[in-house]
Design an enzyme around this catalytic site. Structure first.
Site, mmCIF file in Angstrom:
data_model
loop_
_atom_site.group_PDB
_atom_site.id
_atom_site.type_symbol
_atom_site.label_atom_id
_atom_site.label_comp_id
_atom_site.label_asym_id
_atom_site.label_seq_id
_atom_site.Cartn_x
_atom_site.Cartn_y
_atom_site.Cartn_z
ATOM 1 N N GLU A 111 3.409 -4.753 12.510
ATOM 2 C CA GLU A 111 2.429 -3.683 12.289
ATOM 3 C C GLU A 111 1.364 -4.275 11.383
ATOM 4 O O GLU A 111 1.621 -4.485 10.184
ATOM 5 C CB GLU A 111 3.104 -2.479 11.607
ATOM 6 C CG GLU A 111 4.216 -1.838 12.414
ATOM 7 C CD GLU A 111 3.713 -1.146 13.672
ATOM 8 O OE1 GLU A 111 2.499 -0.830 13.726
ATOM 9 O OE2 GLU A 111 4.504 -0.941 14.596
ATOM 10 N N CYS A 170 -3.469 1.292 6.549
ATOM 11 C CA CYS A 170 -3.905 0.527 7.720
ATOM 12 C C CYS A 170 -4.615 1.429 8.733
ATOM 13 O O CYS A 170 -5.360 0.954 9.571
ATOM 14 C CB CYS A 170 -2.721 -0.186 8.363
ATOM 15 S SG CYS A 170 -1.347 0.888 8.733
ATOM 16 N N ASN A 213 0.810 -1.226 0.000
ATOM 17 C CA ASN A 213 0.000 0.000 0.000
ATOM 18 C C ASN A 213 0.841 1.273 0.000
ATOM 19 O O ASN A 213 0.476 2.276 -0.610
ATOM 20 C CB ASN A 213 -0.996 -0.015 1.162
ATOM 21 C CG ASN A 213 -0.351 -0.174 2.506
ATOM 22 O OD1 ASN A 213 0.746 -0.721 2.616
ATOM 23 N ND2 ASN A 213 -1.000 0.297 3.543
#
Ligand code: TXE
Length: 487
Positions: free
Chosen positions: A254, A288, A156
């Protein structure tokens, strides 16, 4: 489909050399906005990982091991300067590889990549370790590099997230092996070229491309790798942790999120609408930290929904390479299929699609792209699957609440705990709610405002550990306490 551009072939970068994978097999990399085949990416395996670990181990015991903090900080500054000099080149690579608009790649991805190197150059220059004085003795803590560390990153924010790990790892004197997403390898390849140009010693910076369950898994299992810093999906994070456990690696994870955006009726309405649109649809909803779960005080829900629908429809969707585009393609056709599956599920679960919920009609070649309209869904139970599972796309579900306590309960009833944003003009309420949320980051009247010194990471299934500032420097180093008797 005919190619508008030549297909680029990239190699691994190991021991200061660009080398093909041992398998001599390649994976196709496509531009998700057109479906064009734009690059061939090495399909590496454990043999390439072994070579990279050996090269990195040699580097750690070579001259790199003797570099001072000041020399390493200067090196990071040189990388930042070189990335800045090639910024437009990297912006284009990132936009083509991910489908995101040039505007986003320039303002967010590459700007932040430069900032990450600059920031950690400064952070390590000013870093100091602890001393603890006690009666009759003095303790001080030495920090040494871990050695070889693996950095596994998603699609991303490819250069942004890789640099967020590379910079602190090099700052503390480690040798790195980067494993970018097989979907978006081009900017990490460019970072390898840059590292080479600015004089990173051979073997200190390595890149091994390939599939997660092949290269990623081999890195997690390799006994020569001392730490894994991973950003990606929660299910993958569990595999990484399991593969790393037998060799007792340090692990930083993460992972995903289902972040609540909590809007109270006393908010500054216009600023909130803009903030919620950003939190919902930035990077086509593929951050996220995006707020996929919008909790709104009931009295404001109709007005806010109407304003958000208007704002979502006004987002300019289309060719990522058009400078005016603000909303590009999803990262892949498979990922769009996942998003479509969740919208179908939301309909089955009783949701009403207020806007979006379909592919936009675009002209060739973008009619072949993985585009999906920004989507707002109302009427779902806050416990519905579409409202609690991470979609990672431009899909927001709206849920009214009546009291502060109910808002907090709804915010906390998901299994994730990465971030939240709270929109209110009542400061006391903001403090109270922030304190009660089970998340690693709370923003009040803002979203994605980032000071790179603060602890960043998630609770619950959003991850393990914190990155940022001294948290990253500590992760990428081993602490050793020395205790000296004073009498
Ligand atoms: O990510 P993966 P995917 C979420 C989002 C998305 C889902 C899956 O919900 O739909 O995750 O996306 C490597 N051992 N996020 O499948 O698989 C992989 O090659 C070691 C959230 O694309 O987690 C890539 O380099 N490594 C997210 C990296 O892990 C493995 C960003 C991430 O890929 C591996 C992206 C394995 N067994 C997706 N399997 C965020 N939090 O920012 C894969 N990889």
């Amino acid at each position: 489909m005919t190619n508008r551009h030549a297909v680029q072939r990239i190699d691994n970068f190991v021991g200061g050399q660009f080398v093909p994978p041992a398998s001599t097999a390649w994976l196709p990399d496509t531009d998700p906005a057109t479906g064009e085949h734009i690059a061939d990416v090495p399909r590496s395996d454990a043999r390439d990982v072994n070579d990279a670990v050996s090269a990195a181990q040699r580097a750690c015991v070579g001259p790199w091991g003797g570099w001072t903090v000041a020399e390493r900080a200067d090196l990071l500054d040189r990388i930042a300067t070189a990335v800045q000099a090639r910024a437009e080149d990297l912006v284009l690579l990132e936009a083509r590889d991910t489908g995101k608009p040039l505007h986003t790649a320039r303002a967010v991805d590459i700007a932040r990549t430069v900032a990450n190197f600059r920031f950690f150059a400064g952070a390590v220059r000013h870093y100091s370790s602890d001393a603890h004085s006690m009666p009759g003795a003095l303790n001080y803590t030495l920090r040494r590099p871990l050695g070889v560390v693996a950095l596994i990153t998603p699609w991303n924010l490819p250069a942004y997230l890789a640099s967020w790990k590379i910079a602190p790892a090099l700052a503390m004197g480690n040798a790195v092996i980067c494993k970018p997403s097989e979907l978006t390898p081009l900017t990490v390849n460019a970072l390898a070229e840059i590292a080479h140009e600015v004089g990173v010693p051979d073997g200190v910076f390595n890149v091994v491309h390939g599939l997660g369950h092949e290269v990623g898994q081999a890195l997690c299992e390799h006994p020569g790798v001392k730490a894994i810093s991973f950003t990606g999906g929660t299910a993958t994070g569990a595999l990484v942790a399991a593969a790393a456990a037998p060799t007792f690696k340090k692990v930083s994870l993460e992972l995903g999120g289902k972040n609540p955006t909590i809007v109270f009726a006393d908010c500054d309405f216009d600023a909130t609408v803009q903030g919620v649109l950003r939190a919902s649809f930035s990077n086509q909803g593929q951050v996220c930290l995006c707020g996929e779960r919008l909790l709104v005080e009931r009295s404001l829900a109709p007005r806010l929904t109407e304003a958000l629908v208007r704002g979502a429809r006004a987002l300019r969707i289309g060719d990522p390479l058009d400078p005016d585009t603000r909303f590009g393609a999803q990262v892949s056709h498979d990922h769009r299929a996942k998003i479509e599956g969740y919208v179908a599920l939301a309909r089955q679960e009783g949701g009403t699609v207020e806007c979006g919920g379909k592919r936009p009609i675009l002209v060739a070649p973008h009619d072949q792209g993985a585009f999906y309209e920004p989507t707002i869904i109302s009427g779902l139970a806050s416990t519905a699957r579409a409202a609690t599972e991470e979609i990672f796309g431009p899909v927001v579900t709206i849920h009214p609440f009546d009291t502060d306590a109910q808002a907090v309960t709804m915010a906390n009833e998901v299994e994730y705990g990465l971030s939240a944003s709270v929109w209110t003009s009542n400061l006391l309420r903001a403090h109270r709610v922030a304190e009660q949320l089970d998340v690693g980051t709370v923003w009040v009247n803002t979203w994605l405002t980032r000071d790179l010194r603060v602890p960043f990471g998630g609770m619950k299934r959003s991850g393990l550990g914190r990155e940022g500032g001294r948290y990253s420097l500590e992760f990428f180093s081993e602490a050793k306490n020395v205790c000296i008797a004073l009498a």
